[in-house]
Design a protein around this motif. Structure first.
Motif, mmCIF file in Angstrom:
data_model
loop_
_atom_site.group_PDB
_atom_site.id
_atom_site.type_symbol
_atom_site.label_atom_id
_atom_site.label_comp_id
_atom_site.label_asym_id
_atom_site.label_seq_id
_atom_site.Cartn_x
_atom_site.Cartn_y
_atom_site.Cartn_z
ATOM 1 N N GLN A 156 -2.999 34.783 -22.118
ATOM 2 C CA GLN A 156 -3.934 34.953 -22.179
ATOM 3 C C GLN A 156 -4.635 34.971 -20.969
ATOM 4 N N ASP A 157 -3.914 34.164 -20.188
ATOM 5 C CA ASP A 157 -5.210 33.892 -18.426
ATOM 6 C C ASP A 157 -4.235 35.384 -17.767
ATOM 7 N N GLY A 158 -3.173 35.628 -18.307
ATOM 8 C CA GLY A 158 -2.775 37.136 -16.787
ATOM 9 C C GLY A 158 -1.596 35.974 -16.427
ATOM 10 N N ASN A 159 -0.798 34.857 -16.632
ATOM 11 C CA ASN A 159 -0.050 34.406 -16.301
ATOM 12 C C ASN A 159 1.297 34.827 -16.888
ATOM 13 N N GLU A 160 2.154 34.952 -15.937
ATOM 14 C CA GLU A 160 3.461 35.465 -16.574
ATOM 15 C C GLU A 160 4.233 34.507 -17.522
ATOM 16 N N TYR A 180 14.425 35.516 -18.997
ATOM 17 C CA TYR A 180 13.816 34.077 -18.186
ATOM 18 C C TYR A 180 12.300 33.562 -18.964
ATOM 19 N N LEU A 181 12.162 32.741 -19.552
ATOM 20 C CA LEU A 181 11.171 32.253 -19.720
ATOM 21 C C LEU A 181 10.432 30.660 -18.718
ATOM 22 N N ASN A 182 9.432 31.345 -18.124
ATOM 23 C CA ASN A 182 8.731 30.019 -17.640
ATOM 24 C C ASN A 182 10.012 30.439 -15.953
ATOM 25 N N GLU A 183 9.875 31.840 -15.507
ATOM 26 C CA GLU A 183 10.928 31.268 -14.720
ATOM 27 C C GLU A 183 12.571 31.101 -14.858
#
Length: 296
Positions: A156-160, A180-183
């Protein structure tokens, strides 16, 4: 993600849709969540010109509204009180999705997705998918053949939050994909394809590169999945699933490989798109789907 997952446009259960609306549907958009009989279908396909081809829709389709009914009484007719879930797809005049929704019996949106398209480069298109139900989004980059290169998920905040990357060979066929999940890598698939780009083998690997599953595919004369053999490197035996299709390219029988055969019967409109689909198990109707299709 039409070049990753084959979908036969079958509505998933409401519980699956609710639980996976953010985790699974965001990594596999432009498809209906697969039911159990679809989960072994090939995980990459030749390029699709548009989304109508992905969903096996003929003609200049504007919208498809689908209602699914559980048939708890073994009757052959639709029982209104057994209505389960509804889906709605809207397409533009080029045959690409603009809106995709799943609604509960009371009309609540379980999934509400809006698609927009921009072409900043001559050989690439950016597809933005806005998930209105939770204010997240996903951005796809596809090449001129409409094959996915990368899909990135945002909160929601635009964070990958996640990403899927495909590696293509010189012919534009997918040879591997990495999630990937959280890089951090969560899963990887490697493919061996035929000359049309259809996978003959799919090898599933963990984030550490451990081989966990192999799926081998064969196809019928029309190029549709006919058999899927699943095996595990550390276990004996295998599971063999088989499919047959009618002239409209719709599945009519599915052998689960576990002792049961599911069958499907269809009623079609004048364009060759099904408007009623009956699900059979052991000769009894277990579910009925009806579709209202509008054309431009």
């Amino acid at each position: 993600m039409k070049s990753i997952i084959v979908s036969l446009t079958i509505i998933s259960s409401l519980s699956t849709a609710c639980a996976d609306s953010n985790k699974q549907d965001q990594t596999k958009v432009k498809q209906e969540a697969p039911t159990s009989q679809e989960q072994s279908m090939p995980a990459s396909t030749p390029n699709q010109n548009n989304d109508l081809e992905l969903f096996n829709l003929k003609g200049n389709v504007k919208s498809v509204a689908t209602k699914s009914y559980a048939n708890r009484e073994g009757d052959t007719q639709i029982i209104p009180e057994h209505y389960k879930i509804e889906s709605l797809k809207l397409f533009n005049t080029s045959g690409f999705l603009t809106t995709e929704k799943r609604l509960t019996k009371t009309g609540q949106a379980v999934i509400d997705m809006a698609y927009s398209y921009t072409s900043d480069q001559p050989d690439q298109t950016t597809v933005t998918v806005d998930y209105k139900t939770n204010n997240t989004k996903e951005v796809h980059i596809v090449n001129k053949e409409n094959t996915l290169i990368v899909a990135t998920q945002y909160d929601q905040d635009g964070n990958e939050t996640g990403k899927t990357e495909n590696v293509l060979d010189k012919n534009g066929h997918i040879v591997s994909d990495t999630e990937y999940l959280n890089e951090k890598v969560t899963r990887r698939n490697e493919y061996k394809n035929n000359k049309e780009g259809k996978p003959l083998e799919r090898k599933m690997l963990t984030q550490d590169g451990v081989h966990t599953l192999t799926m081998n595919y064969t196809y019928d004369a029309a190029g549709l999945p006919a058999q899927v053999i699943t095996s595990m490197p550390d276990q004996e035996g295998q599971t063999k699933q088989e499919y047959t299709h009618n002239k409209n390219r719709d599945v009519i029988t599915y052998d689960t490989g576990r002792g049961s055969i599911l069958k499907y019967e269809y009623r079609y409109d004048t364009q060759g798109n099904w408007i009623e689909k009956k699900h059979f198990r052991e000769g009894k109707v277990t579910a009925i789907e009806v579709r209202e299709i509008a054309y431009y």
